[in-house]
Structures are given as C-alpha cells and as structure tokens.
Enzyme design. Structure first.
Site, PDB file in Angstrom:
ATOM      1  CG  ASN A  99      -1.849   1.177   1.262  1.00  0.00           C
ATOM      2  OD1 ASN A  99      -2.412   1.547   0.225  1.00  0.00           O
ATOM      3  ND2 ASN A  99      -2.044   1.785   2.427  1.00  0.00           N
TER       4      ASN A  99
ATOM      5  CG  HIS B  10      -0.877   6.134   4.798  1.00  0.00           C
ATOM      6  ND1 HIS B  10      -2.254   6.117   4.803  1.00  0.00           N
ATOM      7  CD2 HIS B  10      -0.505   6.987   5.776  1.00  0.00           C
ATOM      8  CE1 HIS B  10      -2.688   6.937   5.742  1.00  0.00           C
ATOM      9  NE2 HIS B  10      -1.644   7.474   6.354  1.00  0.00           N
TER      10      HIS B  10
ATOM     11  CG  ASP C 141      -3.193   3.488   6.812  1.00  0.00           C
ATOM     12  OD1 ASP C 141      -3.178   2.904   5.719  1.00  0.00           O
ATOM     13  OD2 ASP C 141      -4.034   4.362   7.098  1.00  0.00           O
TER      14      ASP C 141
ATOM     15  CB  SER D 255       4.917   5.303   4.381  1.00  0.00           C
ATOM     16  OG  SER D 255       5.231   6.375   5.235  1.00  0.00           O
TER      17      SER D 255
HETATM   18  C1  GRF Z   1      -2.892   8.612  -2.728  1.00  0.00           C
HETATM   19  O1  GRF Z   1      -2.713   9.819  -2.036  1.00  0.00           O
HETATM   20  C2  GRF Z   1      -2.459   7.467  -1.868  1.00  0.00           C
HETATM   21  O2  GRF Z   1      -1.431   7.784  -0.999  1.00  0.00           O
HETATM   22  C3  GRF Z   1      -3.687   7.158  -1.083  1.00  0.00           C
HETATM   23  O3  GRF Z   1      -4.750   7.373  -1.976  1.00  0.00           O
HETATM   24  C4  GRF Z   1      -4.355   8.314  -2.959  1.00  0.00           C
HETATM   25  C5  GRF Z   1      -4.586   7.668  -4.290  1.00  0.00           C
HETATM   26  O4  GRF Z   1      -4.356   8.551  -5.342  1.00  0.00           O
HETATM   27  N1  GRF Z   1      -3.638   5.813  -0.548  1.00  0.00           N
HETATM   28  P1  GRF Z   1      -4.524   8.037  -6.836  1.00  0.00           P
HETATM   29  O5  GRF Z   1      -5.937   7.448  -6.938  1.00  0.00           O
HETATM   30  O6  GRF Z   1      -3.482   7.024  -7.113  1.00  0.00           O
HETATM   31  O7  GRF Z   1      -4.392   9.255  -7.685  1.00  0.00           O
END
Ligand code: GRF
Length: 221
Positions: free
Chosen positions: A115, A117, A153, A144
């Site tokens: 993931n 985050h 997370d 991260s």
């Molecule tokens: C990103 O900010 C990521 O960190 C979070 O969700 C958002 C996804 O953005 N988990 P995208 O859909 O890839 O533009």
C-alpha cells in the site's frame, strides 16, 4: 540483466477507488520496461473511478466489486479474494483503495500486498493526513510504501519519501507535493518486489536479504 521468460513475469492485481494516478505511473513504468510485470486485473469498489478508465485505455481487464452489494465486510472481502486469487498474482497493489480489510484478507495476502499511504508512518494513519500534518505543525511530511497487515496503515514500512511542510501550505498544495513523491517511490518498491529483492519475513522487511529499519528506507529527491 537476463531476459525473463513469459512464465516468470510477475502478475499484479491493482485495487483502487478513485483517480488512479498511482496506477497510471505503474502502467507507464511497465510500458517503458522499467518494471517487468503484467497488470492482470484492476478492481474498483466504485464504478465511476477514474482509475478504471485508465485501465481500459491500457487494455487491462477491470472489475467493479461494490462493497454496498454485500451484507458484511466478510462477504465483500471473500468476493475480493475470489477475484484476486483467480489471477494468481505474485503481488497485490493497493492504489488508493478506500476500504478497511478483514484480518482474514490481510492474513491471506501477508507479504504480497503493498500500500502507499500519504504520511510518514507511523504518523497520521487513516484519512485527512495532510490537514492533520499542517495542524500538528510538523516540518516534515511525506508518503510511505508498506506491506499490508491487519492493522490499518500499520504494516511494515519499505520506503518513505520526505516532503517539507512549508509555511503557507494548504492541505491541497501539500497533498499535490506529496503525490509527486508517491509517484516516484511506489514504482521503485514495486520494482524491487517484482525483482525478488524485497521480501517480508516474520514481519521484518528484507531488502537484498538485509533487514530494514522500522521506518524503511528514507527517500529524498
Ligand atoms: C494517494 O494519495 C495514496 O497515498 C492514497 O490514496 C491516494 C490515491 O491517489 N492511498 P490516486 O488514486 O493514485 O491518484
């Protein structure tokens, strides 16, 4: 580097709920040959996710599995696992997937689900990370990449991009600056995993066989 045969090319499944800009950089990195992998399926829990459009444009199979169609989190996760396992992926990539998983699912994919985050974990788990970073008046914020565990997370961290918080930052401006870094570090971590360099062993992250510190590898561009 020797040529990988088709059979050895890692299969990825991507889960998302929204814009899919992280999916796009992954599609682009694979198309450019920077990552040797195939994205075999993109799953969204939202039918109108822009990420699905990006997948279609790249010729990638998509599925919508709407959590609202299921009576429980367990039933939704069972359907997700069914759809994912059908593709037998080496790695599951969460790219803005806005659902909390059951422990059964996270256990099932232990060590093969990543993931990204938008914070320097363990700070600011959950949502609205940019607002909270500004409110807390931290100097450094960031993003991260981590392995997914049963704690939201809270899984072992692989790579962290540091992003300074500037005096006049709004959450929107800060989020945009963090997203630029996400687009750099996520493909790096996915590439490492696909090359077999990145592994999870007994909850410790190993890079080229060496255990990483709990906050992963710091990255500053
Ligand atoms: C990103 O900010 C990521 O960190 C979070 O969700 C958002 C996804 O953005 N988990 P995208 O859909 O890839 O533009």
């Amino acid at each position: 580097m020797h040529q990988q045969s088709l059979q050895q090319i890692p299969r990825l499944v991507v889960l998302l709920s929204g814009g899919g800009s992280n999916l796009q950089v992954l599609i682009d990195a694979i198309a450019a040959g920077a990552i040797v992998a195939t994205i075999d399926l993109v799953i969204s829990n939202k039918a109108d996710a822009m990420g699905l459009v990006r997948a279609h444009k790249a010729g990638i199979e998509t599925r919508v599995i709407n959590h609202l169609d299921f009576g429980s989190r367990e039933a939704f996760d069972r359907e997700l696992m069914h759809a994912i396992d059908d593709k037998q992926p080496e790695l599951i990539v969460l790219a803005g997937f806005m659902r909390v998983f059951t422990a059964q699912l996270t256990h099932h994919y232990n060590g093969r689900m990543l993931n990204i985050h938008p914070s320097l974990l363990p700070q600011f788990k959950g949502t609205n990370t940019h607002e909270r970073a500004i409110e807390a008046e931290v100097d450094q914020h960031g993003a991260s990449v981590h392995f997914v565990s049963s704690e939201l997370d809270g899984g072992p961290v692989v790579l962290q991009a540091l992003v300074p918080v500037l005096e006049l930052d709004s959450p929107r401006v800060l989020a945009a600056r963090v997203l630029v870094q996400e687009h750099i570090i996520y493909p790096i971590a996915i590439k490492w995993f696909c090359e077999g360099r990145l592994k999870l062993n007994n909850n410790a992250v190993l890079m080229d066989g060496h255990q990483l510190p709990v906050t992963g590898i710091p990255f500053q561009s």
